[in-house]
Design an enzyme around this catalytic site. Structure first.
Site, short mmCIF file in Angstrom:
data_model
loop_
_atom_site.label_atom_id
_atom_site.label_comp_id
_atom_site.label_asym_id
_atom_site.label_seq_id
_atom_site.Cartn_x
_atom_site.Cartn_y
_atom_site.Cartn_z
N TYR A 66 -0.95 -0.83 10.95
CA TYR A 66 -1.19 -1.06 9.45
C TYR A 66 -0.19 -0.58 8.60
CZ TYR A 66 -3.55 -0.92 4.92
OH TYR A 66 -3.79 -1.17 3.30
N SER A 85 0.74 -1.21 0.02
CA SER A 85 0.03 0.07 -0.12
C SER A 85 0.89 1.31 0.08
CB SER A 85 -0.69 -0.06 1.27
OG SER A 85 -1.59 1.32 1.27
#
Length: 258
Positions: free
Chosen positions: A142, A117
């Protein structure tokens, strides 16, 4: 992938949802060769059971897309005691790839695609507290796991050199999915901005590109976004960090992967 004639094995935690998706693929393309198998990346026993059956049933593996992920969930641990983000997004995929890499080498040329990401830019590997036991921020956890994905791809490229197995990481884009379900704020924001977000089909394009594009047959250890090479944050280019994370991952999983 199914429309290209590939045998597609969907490894899913929720097999009921997986079967629904497989049915939709078959409805659109009746000749598709698609099957669903259970795999929970939050449980190393499930990963090992999946791999054991897979290796017993399948003779070739040319493409592995490590696509699973959790995002901004409350502090929870995997079955094995790992913080959920690092446990599922990184360690689960690490173990799965380790268990299947022998078959991939025998099936070469083969490709591994790791879905990371843009969030890796904001991540740091907190070696002193990898599982966020001292303090926990779901967003930072995350980001750390997505940085781990990038570092894994780069270190795996170094270790797989000469095997004809390539590995690249991708940023799929900002995709309108239920990945944000654990964050009320992100869910609201995604709802308001939905017209500007990618559909899941659009978000899959870079993964597909890295899996099948002929011009990438020898490209490895790179990061892609929108089907093109993408920027990697400085902390994602650190060879020392990548090696250290690899060694610690092996230690946590009780494996040896040289």
């Amino acid at each position: 992938m199914a429309m290209r004639g590939a045998r597609v094995i969907m490894a899913c935690r929720d097999t009921a949802k997986g079967e629904d998706t497989a049915a939709s693929i078959l409805a659109a393309y009746p000749k598709a060769d698609v099957e669903v198998r259970e795999l929970d990346l939050a449980d190393t026993c499930s990963i090992r059971a999946f791999a054991q059956k897979f290796l017993r049933d399948v003779n070739h593996l040319h493409i592995l897309i490590n696509n699973a992920g959790v995002m901004m969930c409350p502090y929870t641990k995997t079955v094995d005691g790992f913080e959920m983000h690092i446990g599922v997004n990184h360690l689960g995929h690490f173990l799965l790839t380790f268990l299947l890499i022998g078959l991939m080498k025998r099936s070469a040329p083969a490709r591994i695609v790791v879905v990371s990401s843009l969030a890796h830019n904001f991540g740091w590997i907190r070696f002193h507290d990898l599982h966020s036991q001292g303090s926990y921020n779901s967003g930072l956890a995350y980001c750390q796991s997505k940085l781990a994905n990038v570092l894994f791809a780069r270190e795996a490229e170094r270790r797989l050199k000469g095997s004809n197995v390539t590995v690249n990481s991708v940023h799929p884009g900002t995709v309108n999915s239920d990945l944000t379900r654990h964050s009320t704020l992100m869910t609201i924001l995604f709802s308001v901005m939905s017209m500007f977000l990618k559909t899941p089909q659009e978000g899959a394009q870079t993964s597909i590109y890295c899996a099948v594009a002929e011009e990438l047959h020898s490209i490895s250890g790179k990061h892609f976004s929108d089907c093109a090479p993408a920027f990697v944050a400085p902390q994602g280019r650190s060879e020392d960090t990548a090696r250290r994370l690899w060694d610690i991952s092996c230690e946590l999983l009780g494996i040896e992967w040289d």
